[in-house]
Design a protein around this motif. Structure first.
Motif, PDB file in Angstrom:
ATOM      1  N   LEU A 125      32.241   0.087   8.057  1.00 11.47           N
ATOM      2  CA  LEU A 125      30.940   0.256   8.674  1.00 11.47           C
ATOM      3  C   LEU A 125      30.278   1.478   8.045  1.00 11.47           C
ATOM      4  CD1 LEU A 125      28.903  -0.597  10.886  1.00 11.47           C
ATOM      5  CD2 LEU A 125      30.035   1.067  12.373  1.00 11.47           C
ATOM      6  N   VAL A 126      29.134   1.249   7.415  1.00  8.74           N
ATOM      7  CA  VAL A 126      28.368   2.340   6.797  1.00  8.74           C
ATOM      8  C   VAL A 126      27.203   2.654   7.727  1.00  8.74           C
ATOM      9  CG1 VAL A 126      27.006   3.046   4.805  1.00  8.74           C
ATOM     10  CG2 VAL A 126      29.004   1.579   4.477  1.00  8.74           C
ATOM     11  N   SER A 127      27.087   3.909   8.144  1.00 10.91           N
ATOM     12  CA  SER A 127      25.970   4.316   8.999  1.00 10.91           C
ATOM     13  C   SER A 127      25.515   5.704   8.584  1.00 10.91           C
ATOM     14  CB  SER A 127      26.366   4.287  10.476  1.00 10.91           C
ATOM     15  OG  SER A 127      27.496   5.094  10.692  1.00 10.91           O
ATOM     16  N   GLY A 128      24.265   6.016   8.903  1.00  8.09           N
ATOM     17  CA  GLY A 128      23.723   7.322   8.562  1.00  8.09           C
ATOM     18  C   GLY A 128      22.226   7.257   8.383  1.00  8.09           C
ATOM     19  N   THR A 129      21.693   8.147   7.542  1.00  7.55           N
ATOM     20  CA  THR A 129      20.253   8.203   7.310  1.00  7.55           C
ATOM     21  C   THR A 129      19.948   8.280   5.817  1.00  7.55           C
ATOM     22  OG1 THR A 129      20.227  10.610   7.505  1.00  7.55           O
ATOM     23  CG2 THR A 129      19.722   9.348   9.502  1.00  7.55           C
ATOM     24  N   VAL A 130      18.760   7.794   5.497  1.00  6.43           N
ATOM     25  CA  VAL A 130      18.201   7.889   4.150  1.00  6.43           C
ATOM     26  C   VAL A 130      16.898   8.666   4.294  1.00  6.43           C
ATOM     27  CG1 VAL A 130      17.275   6.603   2.201  1.00  6.43           C
ATOM     28  CG2 VAL A 130      19.180   5.659   3.516  1.00  6.43           C
ATOM     29  N   THR A 131      16.735   9.716   3.499  1.00  4.53           N
ATOM     30  CA  THR A 131      15.540  10.544   3.548  1.00  4.53           C
ATOM     31  C   THR A 131      14.908  10.589   2.168  1.00  4.53           C
ATOM     32  OG1 THR A 131      16.646  11.929   5.192  1.00  4.53           O
ATOM     33  CG2 THR A 131      14.662  12.827   4.189  1.00  4.53           C
ATOM     34  N   GLY A 132      13.595  10.427   2.131  1.00  3.98           N
ATOM     35  CA  GLY A 132      12.920  10.486   0.840  1.00  3.98           C
ATOM     36  C   GLY A 132      11.414  10.532   0.974  1.00  3.98           C
ATOM     37  N   PRO A 133      10.729  10.764  -0.138  1.00  5.38           N
ATOM     38  CA  PRO A 133       9.268  10.833  -0.122  1.00  5.38           C
ATOM     39  C   PRO A 133       8.647   9.438  -0.166  1.00  5.38           C
ATOM     40  CG  PRO A 133      10.050  11.187  -2.333  1.00  5.38           C
ATOM     41  CD  PRO A 133      11.279  11.048  -1.462  1.00  5.38           C
ATOM     42  N   ILE A 134       7.456   9.326   0.384  1.00  6.58           N
ATOM     43  CA  ILE A 134       6.691   8.084   0.257  1.00  6.58           C
ATOM     44  C   ILE A 134       5.296   8.427  -0.236  1.00  6.58           C
ATOM     45  CG2 ILE A 134       7.972   6.695   1.923  1.00  6.58           C
ATOM     46  CD1 ILE A 134       5.835   7.316   4.014  1.00  6.58           C
ATOM     47  N   VAL A 186      12.093  -0.544   3.624  1.00  7.23           N
ATOM     48  CA  VAL A 186      10.893  -1.382   3.615  1.00  7.23           C
ATOM     49  C   VAL A 186      10.470  -1.755   5.035  1.00  7.23           C
ATOM     50  CG1 VAL A 186       9.981  -3.630   2.894  1.00  7.23           C
ATOM     51  CG2 VAL A 186      11.241  -2.216   1.272  1.00  7.23           C
ATOM     52  N   LEU A 187      11.418  -2.038   5.904  1.00  7.02           N
ATOM     53  CA  LEU A 187      11.067  -2.376   7.285  1.00  7.02           C
ATOM     54  C   LEU A 187      10.528  -1.181   8.071  1.00  7.02           C
ATOM     55  CD1 LEU A 187      13.952  -4.825   8.201  1.00  7.02           C
ATOM     56  CD2 LEU A 187      11.544  -5.379   7.830  1.00  7.02           C
ATOM     57  N   ALA A 188      10.853   0.032   7.643  1.00  2.35           N
ATOM     58  CA  ALA A 188      10.364   1.231   8.337  1.00  2.35           C
ATOM     59  C   ALA A 188       8.966   1.641   7.887  1.00  2.35           C
ATOM     60  CB  ALA A 188      11.333   2.387   8.112  1.00  2.35           C
ATOM     61  N   LEU A 189       8.497   1.112   6.768  1.00  7.21           N
ATOM     62  CA  LEU A 189       7.177   1.494   6.250  1.00  7.21           C
ATOM     63  C   LEU A 189       6.062   0.783   7.011  1.00  7.21           C
ATOM     64  CD1 LEU A 189       7.921   1.322   2.425  1.00  7.21           C
ATOM     65  CD2 LEU A 189       7.535   3.386   3.790  1.00  7.21           C
ATOM     66  N   PRO A 190       4.934   1.465   7.210  1.00  6.20           N
ATOM     67  CA  PRO A 190       3.803   0.803   7.863  1.00  6.20           C
ATOM     68  C   PRO A 190       3.169  -0.214   6.921  1.00  6.20           C
ATOM     69  CG  PRO A 190       3.165   2.994   7.134  1.00  6.20           C
ATOM     70  CD  PRO A 190       4.641   2.857   6.868  1.00  6.20           C
ATOM     71  N   THR A 191       2.776  -1.374   7.439  1.00  7.12           N
ATOM     72  CA  THR A 191       2.134  -2.373   6.584  1.00  7.12           C
ATOM     73  C   THR A 191       0.676  -2.026   6.328  1.00  7.12           C
ATOM     74  OG1 THR A 191       1.682  -3.729   8.523  1.00  7.12           O
ATOM     75  CG2 THR A 191       3.648  -4.276   7.242  1.00  7.12           C
ATOM     76  N   ASN A 192       0.075  -1.233   7.216  1.00  6.22           N
ATOM     77  CA  ASN A 192      -1.301  -0.781   7.029  1.00  6.22           C
ATOM     78  C   ASN A 192      -1.339   0.731   7.264  1.00  6.22           C
ATOM     79  OD1 ASN A 192      -4.020  -0.884   6.521  1.00  6.22           O
ATOM     80  ND2 ASN A 192      -4.570  -1.439   8.609  1.00  6.22           N
ATOM     81  N   LEU A 251       0.783  -1.234   0.000  1.00  9.94           N
ATOM     82  CA  LEU A 251       0.000   0.000   0.000  1.00  9.94           C
ATOM     83  C   LEU A 251       0.816   1.287   0.000  1.00  9.94           C
ATOM     84  CD1 LEU A 251      -2.893  -0.898   2.491  1.00  9.94           C
ATOM     85  CD2 LEU A 251      -2.997  -0.758   0.002  1.00  9.94           C
ATOM     86  N   ILE A 252       2.118   1.210   0.287  1.00  6.05           N
ATOM     87  CA  ILE A 252       2.910   2.435   0.393  1.00  6.05           C
ATOM     88  C   ILE A 252       4.367   2.153   0.062  1.00  6.05           C
ATOM     89  CG2 ILE A 252       3.447   2.230   2.862  1.00  6.05           C
ATOM     90  CD1 ILE A 252       2.713   5.317   2.978  1.00  6.05           C
ATOM     91  N   GLY A 253       5.024   3.155  -0.514  1.00  5.94           N
ATOM     92  CA  GLY A 253       6.430   2.981  -0.842  1.00  5.94           C
ATOM     93  C   GLY A 253       7.030   4.265  -1.387  1.00  5.94           C
ATOM     94  N   VAL A 254       8.306   4.171  -1.740  1.00  6.87           N
ATOM     95  CA  VAL A 254       9.017   5.290  -2.344  1.00  6.87           C
ATOM     96  C   VAL A 254       8.803   5.189  -3.850  1.00  6.87           C
ATOM     97  CG1 VAL A 254      11.268   6.377  -2.686  1.00  6.87           C
ATOM     98  CG2 VAL A 254      10.741   5.269  -0.499  1.00  6.87           C
ATOM     99  N   PRO A 255       8.314   6.249  -4.485  1.00 10.82           N
ATOM    100  CA  PRO A 255       8.099   6.187  -5.929  1.00 10.82           C
ATOM    101  C   PRO A 255       9.419   5.952  -6.670  1.00 10.82           C
ATOM    102  CG  PRO A 255       7.109   8.171  -4.998  1.00 10.82           C
ATOM    103  CD  PRO A 255       7.922   7.533  -3.920  1.00 10.82           C
ATOM    104  N   GLU A 256       9.376   5.113  -7.676  1.00 14.48           N
ATOM    105  CA  GLU A 256      10.579   4.827  -8.462  1.00 14.48           C
ATOM    106  C   GLU A 256      11.111   6.125  -9.066  1.00 14.48           C
ATOM    107  OE1 GLU A 256      12.116   2.046 -12.176  1.00 14.48           O
ATOM    108  OE2 GLU A 256      10.050   1.879 -11.480  1.00 14.48           O
ATOM    109  N   GLY A 257      12.400   6.345  -8.926  1.00 19.34           N
ATOM    110  CA  GLY A 257      13.041   7.533  -9.469  1.00 19.34           C
ATOM    111  C   GLY A 257      13.003   8.749  -8.560  1.00 19.34           C
TER     112      GLY A 257
END
Length: 187
Positions: free
Chosen positions: A69-78, A136-142, A46-52
């Protein structure tokens, strides 16, 4: 040693990080800030980051004894739709990411399972699997458009917000229809 050979990474791919300028001495850091296009199918039903769409990566690459070790944040629209009323949802997401990528031929090959730790290919790191897992794990399933969303009327499919308070689809059994007339007369 891994049982199968990994696919060859393209160093020009936006989600492939090149660590040639990061010395292999524990404690050495390098910041990486870039904007990349979101890969396809980055979401749930039902929800995700639009392709592109633009994903902003604010990362820190740290050299450790067994790898990077790679650490940090990813920010984007959903974007998606409400699981109750099917209205469109647009929002943004900030997701922490942290993944260890082992050097080739390090002792990590012998002490961990193949899929337990990310593996470097030469000086290259493929960030896409870790990014995909984190987002994907951070997105709500409902997902819901708002916490108190009442959803749709199950009978007519109209949004409950748009219906009058007395809205009902109560069907009276024709055998009892006469009795319902009596209660109306008493009122």
């Amino acid at each position: 040693m891994p049982k199968h050979l990994p696919t060859h990474l393209n160093p020009r791919s936006p989600l492939v990080l090149d660590t040639r300028e990061l010395p292999r001495r524990p404690g050495v850091l390098r910041a990486v800030n870039r904007t990349v296009a979101a890969p396809a199918d980055l979401g749930v039903e039902l929800i995700g980051v639009p392709e592109g769409a633009d994903l902003n990566l604010d990362l820190r690459l740290e050299s450790v004894s067994e790898g990077v070790l790679v650490s940090g944040t990813v920010t984007g629209p959903i974007e998606g739709e409400c699981g109750r009323c099917l209205r469109p949802i647009t929002d943004s997401l900030v997701v922490p990411i942290q993944e260890l990528y082992a050097y080739e031929h390090s002792t990590t090959d012998e002490t961990t399972d193949e899929d337990e730790v990310g593996r470097m290919q030469g000086d290259l790191i493929d960030l896409e699997p870790a990014l995909r897992d984190a987002v994907v794990l951070a997105l709500p399933t409902n997902p819901v458009c708002r916490e108190d969303c009442p959803g749709l009327c199950p009978e007519c499919g109209v949004h409950w917000d748009e219906l009058p308070a007395e809205h009902s689809h109560q069907q009276v059994d024709p055998r009892w229809a006469g009795l319902s007339q009596l209660t109306r007369q008493e009122e």
